[in-house]
Design a protein around this motif. Structure first.
Motif, PDB file in Angstrom:
ATOM      1  N   VAL A   1      22.909  59.673  66.555  1.00  0.00           N
ATOM      2  CA  VAL A   1      23.233  58.504  65.739  1.00  0.00           C
ATOM      3  C   VAL A   1      24.752  58.353  65.680  1.00  0.00           C
ATOM      4  O   VAL A   1      25.456  59.275  65.241  1.00  0.00           O
TER       5      VAL A   1
ATOM      6  N   ASP B   1      27.329  56.512  63.796  1.00  0.00           N
ATOM      7  CA  ASP B   1      27.482  55.760  62.560  1.00  0.00           C
ATOM      8  C   ASP B   1      28.791  54.968  62.589  1.00  0.00           C
ATOM      9  O   ASP B   1      29.858  55.511  62.887  1.00  0.00           O
TER      10      ASP B   1
ATOM     11  N   LEU C   1      24.429  52.770  64.595  1.00  0.00           N
ATOM     12  CA  LEU C   1      24.129  52.331  63.235  1.00  0.00           C
ATOM     13  C   LEU C   1      25.260  51.417  62.764  1.00  0.00           C
ATOM     14  O   LEU C   1      26.400  51.862  62.606  1.00  0.00           O
TER      15      LEU C   1
ATOM     16  N   TRP D   1      19.243  52.791  58.197  1.00  0.00           N
ATOM     17  CA  TRP D   1      18.600  54.063  58.511  1.00  0.00           C
ATOM     18  C   TRP D   1      17.096  53.910  58.712  1.00  0.00           C
ATOM     19  O   TRP D   1      16.465  54.766  59.338  1.00  0.00           O
TER      20      TRP D   1
ATOM     21  N   VAL E   1      16.101  54.117  62.324  1.00  0.00           N
ATOM     22  CA  VAL E   1      16.419  55.342  63.052  1.00  0.00           C
ATOM     23  C   VAL E   1      15.282  56.339  62.877  1.00  0.00           C
ATOM     24  O   VAL E   1      14.834  56.589  61.757  1.00  0.00           O
TER      25      VAL E   1
ATOM     26  N   ARG F   1      17.657  64.311  64.030  1.00  0.00           N
ATOM     27  CA  ARG F   1      18.869  63.500  63.947  1.00  0.00           C
ATOM     28  C   ARG F   1      20.134  64.346  64.080  1.00  0.00           C
ATOM     29  O   ARG F   1      20.320  65.321  63.347  1.00  0.00           O
TER      30      ARG F   1
ATOM     31  N   VAL G   1      24.004  63.322  63.795  1.00  0.00           N
ATOM     32  CA  VAL G   1      24.778  62.160  63.369  1.00  0.00           C
ATOM     33  C   VAL G   1      26.258  62.381  63.665  1.00  0.00           C
ATOM     34  O   VAL G   1      26.815  63.426  63.298  1.00  0.00           O
TER      35      VAL G   1
ATOM     36  N   SER H   1      29.615  60.712  62.572  1.00  0.00           N
ATOM     37  CA  SER H   1      30.016  59.747  61.555  1.00  0.00           C
ATOM     38  C   SER H   1      31.453  59.989  61.109  1.00  0.00           C
ATOM     39  O   SER H   1      31.887  61.146  60.983  1.00  0.00           O
TER      40      SER H   1
ATOM     41  N   GLU I   1      29.406  63.977  54.952  1.00  0.00           N
ATOM     42  CA  GLU I   1      27.965  64.143  55.071  1.00  0.00           C
ATOM     43  C   GLU I   1      27.243  63.452  53.931  1.00  0.00           C
ATOM     44  O   GLU I   1      27.583  63.617  52.750  1.00  0.00           O
TER      45      GLU I   1
ATOM     46  N   GLU J   1      21.153  61.419  53.943  1.00  0.00           N
ATOM     47  CA  GLU J   1      20.088  61.132  54.888  1.00  0.00           C
ATOM     48  C   GLU J   1      19.632  62.414  55.589  1.00  0.00           C
ATOM     49  O   GLU J   1      20.405  63.310  55.841  1.00  0.00           O
TER      50      GLU J   1
ATOM     51  N   HIS K   1      18.795  64.951  58.334  1.00  0.00           N
ATOM     52  CA  HIS K   1      19.410  65.170  59.639  1.00  0.00           C
ATOM     53  C   HIS K   1      19.362  66.647  60.006  1.00  0.00           C
ATOM     54  O   HIS K   1      19.233  67.520  59.130  1.00  0.00           O
TER      55      HIS K   1
ATOM     56  N   TRP L   1      25.254  67.035  61.022  1.00  0.00           N
ATOM     57  CA  TRP L   1      26.135  65.925  60.685  1.00  0.00           C
ATOM     58  C   TRP L   1      27.530  66.284  61.188  1.00  0.00           C
ATOM     59  O   TRP L   1      28.156  67.202  60.697  1.00  0.00           O
TER      60      TRP L   1
END
Length: 493
Positions: free
Chosen positions: A326, A328, A375, A413, A416, A421, A423, A425, A429, A432, A434, A437
């Motif tokens: 993902v 972000d 995202l 989200w 997704v 996951r 992520v 981003s 953190e 969501e 995951h 992160w």
């Protein structure tokens, strides 16, 4: 002489360079005529320091492959005595090395499969990839004007004979021949004597050159490929460790975490003595008297004919892993931290592509499926996601065709997938669900409170290794929860 050649000087330089070409498989004037479009394209592209000699020889090597022939095989007797040693040294140090370079052989195979119209462009591009960077810093090389070349090409080609020994009164004077030799010596000082001429990202670019939509797309994809190549493949120790961990099957009991995959499921001629089929012991001592001390057991052992039980593998090795990468707020990741080698979003994509390749290498072609999600939170994110989706669609076209990769743009989200996951981003953190992160956009990227300085050579590989271990650990936790949930459902009346 000035570094920038005038039109008159270039006319004389072209003739002098033509006297020193080191290879080809056809008549001299024909091979020069074939090479001039490559030279013009490279000079137009900014590599106006590349001499005709190197472009001609490397281009014909890429075009002819194993059919490429050194000039010494045809013209050695015609060479002036004072030039013979230098010419032979050039063939040995440069052309001989190029002829055995596996990357140039691979490039020749790629180019040979192209349409004739695209072949000339691909050869010129490959020459620039191989020679442009090593020679660009050499300030002693003469600079040439492609406009002058276009104006002079017809008269120049008319002056080149079919064979080297047929040079007549139009042959370059000794002063210009010496100048051409000096220029070639300067290039030899800058060319690397070891290593491969083309990198993996160069070969990928050549293989897809016909289908690349634009030069900007080519440069963007090249940057991703360069970072992926810099990160490198998964180390064997990490790969074996993950496979060893996956072989341990989770159990239901709370007091026990996992146990090695047990039982025997087949018989093989490879294994350890602990798993030897018991009936093989019956061959001990058999035939010893007739053979002078060697029994059938020894013979079967030496011929790899002894039978062993093989253990049952973990069912998790056959499971298909779903991993979601993902990205972000992609617009916020489109910037470059000065200390890092590339743009933040490029690094995020490169890590994800590397992980997809790692999972493919560890678990096989049907062992994983990776989904790439962008995202978005704003119109800028939507535009960035659309462009990046198009780029990675091209980069991962083969994986998509085999249904090992999917690409999607999501506005929340809810779109997704929840399983696996990972992520990337620019924000801390969040809550969501995951597996990992990755906080990006800083000088130090953090995962599970562990920081990675991607400016360091091995940091990208270390980050990928940590994410692989987190993905493997997440699989085992999911498998254990699923097994316990099934047990609870079975126990419910």
């Amino acid at each position: 002489m000035a570094r920038d050649l005038s039109r008159e000087q270039l006319s004389r330089a072209l003739g002098a360079w033509a006297c020193f070409v080191g290879g080809g498989s056809e008549l001299l004037n024909e091979s020069i005529a074939t090479a001039l479009p490559w030279v013009e394209a490279q000079w137009d592209a900014g590599n106006d320091f590349l001499p005709l000699i190197l472009v001609h020889d490397l281009g014909h090597l890429l075009l002819r492959g194993r059919e490429f022939r050194f000039s010494s095989a045809r013209d050695l007797a015609s060479w002036p005595e004072e030039e013979r040693t230098f010419r032979m040294s050039y063939e040995d140090r440069v052309l001989g090395r190029w002829a055995v370079d596996p990357t140039l052989t691979e490039a020749h195979i790629v180019i040979a499969g192209m349409a004739p119209r695209a072949r000339s462009m691909a050869i010129s591009h490959a020459v620039g990839l191989a020679l442009g960077a090593p020679l660009r810093a050499n300030s002693a090389l003469a600079l040439c004007n492609p406009a002058h070349l276009r104006a002079l090409s017809q008269d120049f080609l008319a002056s080149v004979p079919e064979r080297y020994e047929d040079w007549d009164e139009r042959a370059p004077d000794p002063a210009w021949r010496q100048w051409a030799r000096t220029q070639l010596e300067l290039t030899l000082d800058s060319l690397p004597l070891h290593g491969r001429m083309l990198r993996p990202e160069d070969l990928w670019e050549l293989a897809h050159l016909e289908r690349l939509p634009s030069d900007s797309a080519r440069m963007a994809l090249r940057e991703v490929n360069e970072v992926v190549s810099h990160i490198g493949p998964v180390p064997t120790s990490v790969s074996l460790g993950i496979r060893r961990r996956v072989r341990e099957v989770p159990v239901d009991a709370d007091e026990a975490d996992q146990y090695p995959a047990g039982g025997f499921d087949a018989i093989s001629t490879k294994g350890t003595f602990e798993n030897l089929v018991r009936t093989e012991v019956s061959y001990v001592g058999e035939g010893r008297e007739e053979s002078g001390g060697i029994d059938l057991f020894d013979v079967r052992f030496a011929e790899n004919e002894l039978l062993y039980y093989t253990r049952d593998e973990s069912p998790l090795l056959d499971a298909r892993r779903d991993v979601c990468f993902v990205f972000d707020r992609p617009a916020e990741q489109r910037f470059k931290v000065p200390s890092l080698p590339a743009q933040t979003l490029v690094l995020s994509h490169a890590i994800a592509v590397t992980l997809q390749q790692d999972l493919l290498n560890i678990f096989g072609p049907s062992g994983s499926k990776c989904r790439f999600f962008w995202l978005i939170q704003s119109d800028a994110d939507r535009e960035a996601a659309r462009e990046e989706h198009a780029l990675l669609s091209f980069l991962l076209a083969s994986e998509r065709s085999h249904r090992r990769v999917e690409l999607s743009i999501c506005e929340g989200w809810d779109g997704v997938a929840e399983s696996g996951r990972v992520v990337f981003s620019p924000r801390p953190e969040a809550g969501e669900r995951h597996l990992a992160w990755v906080r990006v956009g800083l000088e130090l990227w953090t995962v599970a409170e562990q920081a990675h300085d991607l400016a360091q050579p091995a940091a990208g590989r270390d980050l990928a290794n940590q994410l692989l271990l987190l993905i493997a650990a997440g699989e085992q936790r999911s498998a254990k929860k699923s097994k316990r949930a099934k047990g609870r459902r079975a126990a419910t009346p």
